[in-house]
Write a protein that holds these residues in place. Sequence first.
Motif, short mmCIF file in Angstrom:
data_model
loop_
_atom_site.label_atom_id
_atom_site.label_comp_id
_atom_site.label_asym_id
_atom_site.label_seq_id
_atom_site.Cartn_x
_atom_site.Cartn_y
_atom_site.Cartn_z
N ARG A 138 6.00 0.55 -0.99
CA ARG A 138 5.52 -0.71 -0.35
C ARG A 138 5.42 -0.64 1.39
O ARG A 138 4.44 -0.97 1.92
CB ARG A 138 6.43 -1.70 -0.62
N ASN A 139 6.44 0.02 1.96
CA ASN A 139 6.49 0.27 3.18
C ASN A 139 5.25 1.10 3.77
O ASN A 139 4.71 0.93 4.71
CB ASN A 139 7.85 0.81 3.82
N ALA A 140 5.05 2.40 2.94
CA ALA A 140 4.00 3.18 3.40
C ALA A 140 2.42 2.56 3.37
O ALA A 140 1.68 2.61 3.97
CB ALA A 140 3.95 4.31 2.57
N ALA A 141 2.48 1.36 2.15
CA ALA A 141 1.10 0.80 2.18
C ALA A 141 1.01 -0.18 3.17
O ALA A 141 -0.19 -0.38 3.64
CB ALA A 141 1.19 0.12 0.59
N ILE A 142 2.02 -0.79 3.62
CA ILE A 142 1.93 -1.61 4.64
C ILE A 142 1.52 -0.99 6.02
O ILE A 142 0.58 -1.59 6.83
CB ILE A 142 3.32 -2.49 4.95
N GLU A 143 2.31 0.15 6.35
CA GLU A 143 1.87 1.03 7.41
C GLU A 143 0.54 1.33 7.49
O GLU A 143 -0.28 1.28 8.28
CB GLU A 143 2.87 2.07 7.42
N LEU A 144 -0.12 2.00 6.16
CA LEU A 144 -1.55 2.36 5.94
C LEU A 144 -2.46 0.95 6.24
O LEU A 144 -3.46 1.31 6.90
CB LEU A 144 -1.54 3.04 4.87
N MET A 145 -1.94 -0.03 5.80
CA MET A 145 -2.99 -1.35 5.92
C MET A 145 -3.14 -1.76 7.26
O MET A 145 -3.97 -1.89 7.58
CB MET A 145 -2.45 -2.50 5.02
N TRP A 146 -2.11 -1.54 7.95
CA TRP A 146 -2.25 -2.04 9.59
C TRP A 146 -2.92 -0.91 10.25
O TRP A 146 -3.72 -1.10 11.11
CB TRP A 146 -0.85 -2.01 10.25
#
Length: 105
Positions: A53-61
């Motif tokens: 979830r954290n990696a996905a949020i980082e990539l989304m940003w």
Amino acid sequence: MTVQQPDTTEVVKEEARTRTQEPPMYRVILHNDDYTTREFVVELLVYVFHKSRNAAIELMWRVHRHGRGVAGVYDRDVAETKVAEATMLARQAEFPLQVTMEPDP
């Protein structure tokens, strides 16, 4: 009685060494748009690309700020499958998210 051995010739066959070449790799890229929600992109990254979830949020940003981001690097078949699956899920959710692939240098 004497047993005769047939005339034999020994032949040594050289072993041909072949090098296995790594398959070419491809980047799967998400492109930013003004309609696909950030929440959907995060869920897509978790579900299709198996990001935390954290990696996905980082990539989304990163996609949001820079216009595009690499979701993963895969061999051709896997990359094509990821592009197709992500695109299908985006269309089912009625989002115009663009997911493409390009050779990884």
